[in-house]
Scaffold this active site. Structure first.
Site, PDB file in Angstrom:
ATOM      1  N   ARG A 148       0.888  -1.231   0.071  1.00  0.00           N
ATOM      2  CA  ARG A 148       0.284   0.428   0.122  1.00  0.00           C
ATOM      3  C   ARG A 148       1.033   1.372  -0.270  1.00  0.00           C
ATOM      4  O   ARG A 148       2.039   1.359   0.221  1.00  0.00           O
ATOM      5  CB  ARG A 148      -1.052  -0.449   1.104  1.00  0.00           C
ATOM      6  CG  ARG A 148      -2.014  -0.987   1.204  1.00  0.00           C
ATOM      7  CD  ARG A 148      -2.748  -0.651   2.614  1.00  0.00           C
ATOM      8  NE  ARG A 148      -3.680  -2.488   2.721  1.00  0.00           N
ATOM      9  CZ  ARG A 148      -3.085  -3.213   3.736  1.00  0.00           C
ATOM     10  NH1 ARG A 148      -2.391  -3.389   4.441  1.00  0.00           N
ATOM     11  NH2 ARG A 148      -4.045  -3.803   3.974  1.00  0.00           N
ATOM     12  N   LYS A 172      -2.185  -1.760   7.623  1.00  0.00           N
ATOM     13  CA  LYS A 172      -3.362  -1.527   8.394  1.00  0.00           C
ATOM     14  C   LYS A 172      -3.793  -1.584   9.878  1.00  0.00           C
ATOM     15  O   LYS A 172      -3.230  -3.156  10.064  1.00  0.00           O
ATOM     16  CB  LYS A 172      -4.803  -2.006   7.710  1.00  0.00           C
ATOM     17  CG  LYS A 172      -4.401  -1.226   6.165  1.00  0.00           C
ATOM     18  CD  LYS A 172      -6.322  -1.747   6.018  1.00  0.00           C
ATOM     19  CE  LYS A 172      -6.736  -0.409   4.750  1.00  0.00           C
ATOM     20  NZ  LYS A 172      -7.903  -0.544   4.008  1.00  0.00           N
ATOM     21  N   HIS A 244      -1.954   2.152  -5.772  1.00  0.00           N
ATOM     22  CA  HIS A 244      -2.747   0.882  -5.316  1.00  0.00           C
ATOM     23  C   HIS A 244      -2.205   0.128  -6.767  1.00  0.00           C
ATOM     24  O   HIS A 244      -3.005  -1.344  -6.434  1.00  0.00           O
ATOM     25  CB  HIS A 244      -4.259   1.376  -5.341  1.00  0.00           C
ATOM     26  CG  HIS A 244      -4.702   0.307  -4.093  1.00  0.00           C
ATOM     27  ND1 HIS A 244      -3.940   0.887  -2.622  1.00  0.00           N
ATOM     28  CD2 HIS A 244      -5.678  -0.140  -4.001  1.00  0.00           C
ATOM     29  CE1 HIS A 244      -5.025  -0.317  -1.879  1.00  0.00           C
ATOM     30  NE2 HIS A 244      -5.411  -1.724  -2.435  1.00  0.00           N
ATOM     31  N   ARG A 247      -0.314  -2.325  -6.938  1.00  0.00           N
ATOM     32  CA  ARG A 247      -0.878  -3.890  -5.335  1.00  0.00           C
ATOM     33  C   ARG A 247      -1.658  -4.740  -6.235  1.00  0.00           C
ATOM     34  O   ARG A 247      -1.393  -5.789  -6.547  1.00  0.00           O
ATOM     35  CB  ARG A 247      -0.839  -3.195  -4.828  1.00  0.00           C
ATOM     36  CG  ARG A 247      -1.591  -3.447  -2.940  1.00  0.00           C
ATOM     37  CD  ARG A 247      -1.911  -3.031  -2.317  1.00  0.00           C
ATOM     38  NE  ARG A 247      -3.122  -3.522  -1.078  1.00  0.00           N
ATOM     39  CZ  ARG A 247      -2.215  -4.405  -0.101  1.00  0.00           C
ATOM     40  NH1 ARG A 247      -0.850  -4.586  -0.429  1.00  0.00           N
ATOM     41  NH2 ARG A 247      -3.478  -5.123   0.066  1.00  0.00           N
ATOM     42  N   HIS A 270      -4.409  -9.007   3.627  1.00  0.00           N
ATOM     43  CA  HIS A 270      -5.797  -9.213   4.159  1.00  0.00           C
ATOM     44  C   HIS A 270      -6.009  -9.996   5.093  1.00  0.00           C
ATOM     45  O   HIS A 270      -5.413 -10.588   5.177  1.00  0.00           O
ATOM     46  CB  HIS A 270      -6.324  -9.489   2.370  1.00  0.00           C
ATOM     47  CG  HIS A 270      -5.866  -8.144   1.737  1.00  0.00           C
ATOM     48  ND1 HIS A 270      -6.104  -8.313   0.599  1.00  0.00           N
ATOM     49  CD2 HIS A 270      -6.107  -7.327   1.929  1.00  0.00           C
ATOM     50  CE1 HIS A 270      -6.167  -7.925  -0.140  1.00  0.00           C
ATOM     51  NE2 HIS A 270      -6.419  -7.178  -0.163  1.00  0.00           N
ATOM     52  N   TYR A 279      -9.068 -10.959  -6.812  1.00  0.00           N
ATOM     53  CA  TYR A 279      -8.596 -10.223  -7.768  1.00  0.00           C
ATOM     54  C   TYR A 279      -8.501 -12.037  -8.935  1.00  0.00           C
ATOM     55  O   TYR A 279      -7.689 -12.192  -9.665  1.00  0.00           O
ATOM     56  CB  TYR A 279      -7.022 -10.560  -7.448  1.00  0.00           C
ATOM     57  CG  TYR A 279      -6.840 -10.000  -6.593  1.00  0.00           C
ATOM     58  CD1 TYR A 279      -6.138  -8.005  -6.997  1.00  0.00           C
ATOM     59  CD2 TYR A 279      -6.798  -9.212  -5.245  1.00  0.00           C
ATOM     60  CE1 TYR A 279      -6.367  -7.045  -6.293  1.00  0.00           C
ATOM     61  CE2 TYR A 279      -5.626  -8.176  -4.721  1.00  0.00           C
ATOM     62  CZ  TYR A 279      -5.972  -7.393  -5.100  1.00  0.00           C
ATOM     63  OH  TYR A 279      -5.223  -6.313  -4.258  1.00  0.00           O
TER      64      TYR A 279
END
Length: 298
Positions: A148, A172, A244, A247, A270, A279
């Site tokens: 990110r 995150k 992004h 990514r 994730h 994806y």
């Protein structure tokens, strides 16, 4: 409890209990603040403990005239989280948003770049300038590690474990993960450190920050966006791309070459596999190839 106190408590909860980053906390807070502004405009005096579904439904209806379906769904989700917090803290017994339906929206597939387009972008970097070497290293790191933009700009030299072939990433919620990094990207980073970064007068507090601007401070998210936007224009790539996008391309290209989805999930950081499943927008020819290679009844 008034709205100001409730919002402050909520922000503290998001930071301490949930471990969310500053940007996420601000995003959740904006959802609540929009409701507060609406109540003030309509001169509706009611506390967060007493507000009911009808008032919130009215707020959603008025707001929906100004925002698209995706933003509306995001707003309802943000309010739901806020009232879930009040229930968690025993301020309320029920969530007034539970019966409010969010608009149905299609899953937006991420834009990706082909390998050729990534090469074209990188080849358009002017390496005769000091920032050129840095920018090439930034793009190579984004793409080879699937970071990110916030993870990239916060990357520290002490996070580089090249002997082991990994970098430590703070994702995150301040969650740490180790991401493999290939030898080519390691070489770009070491070259940048030795030939460019070592010549910068580094400001106090940024001694360990990997990517720096000309003034010796940490790069901003906006600066990374600007670098990529300018490169895309220079390379005549018409797609709407951002940090992004690299990514997304990282995950898509790995998946197209047969990488395990759960391995990609770990590398991307994730929390849920369902986030990674976005994806799976692969063409039919690839799926046929997978079936031919791996099914016992070829």
């Amino acid at each position: 409890m008034n709205w100001n106190n409730a919002l402050q408590d909520y922000q503290f909860y998001l930071k301490i209990e949930k471990g969310l980053a500053k940007n996420s906390i601000e995003s959740y807070s904006r959802d609540v603040q929009k409701l507060v502004n609406f109540l003030e405009e309509q001169q509706i005096q009611i506390s967060p403990l007493k507000i009911n579904q009808e008032i919130i439904q009215q707020f959603i209806y008025e707001t929906s005239k100004l925002i698209n379906a995706r933003s509306q769904a995001r707003l309802i989700s943000g309010l739901r989280n806020f009232f879930d917090f009040l229930i968690f803290e025993d301020y309320r017994k029920e969530n007034p948003t539970d019966l409010i339906e969010a608009p149905k929206i299609g899953r937006k597939l991420p834009d990706t770049l082909s390998i050729q387009e990534i090469d074209i972008l990188i080849n358009h970097i002017d390496l005769s300038e000091p920032q050129g070497e840095r920018n090439r290293t930034i793009l190579e790191t984004l793409y080879s590690c699937g970071l990110r933009v916030s993870e990239l700009i916060n990357l520290q030299i002490s996070d580089l474990f090249f002997e082991e072939g990994f970098i430590k990433v703070i994702g995150k919620g301040n969650k740490q993960r180790f991401v493999p990094i290939n030898e080519q990207t390691q070489k770009y980073i070491l070259l940048y450190i030795k030939s460019i970064r070592n010549k910068i007068k580094i400001q106090k507090g940024y001694e360990d920050t990997l990517f720096l601007n000309r003034r010796g401070k940490q790069l901003t998210r906006v600066m990374i966006f600007t670098i990529i936007k300018n490169l895309a224009e220079k390379a005549n790539i018409k797609k709407k791309i951002s940090p992004h996008t690299f990514r997304h391309s990282f995950a898509t290209h790995l998946l197209e070459r047969g990488a395990d989805l759960r391995a990609i999930q770990q590398m991307l950081g994730h929390e849920s596999i369902t986030t990674t499943e976005i994806y799976m927008h692969l063409d039919k020819s690839f799926l046929k190839k997978v079936l031919h290679n791996f099914h016992p009844r070829k």
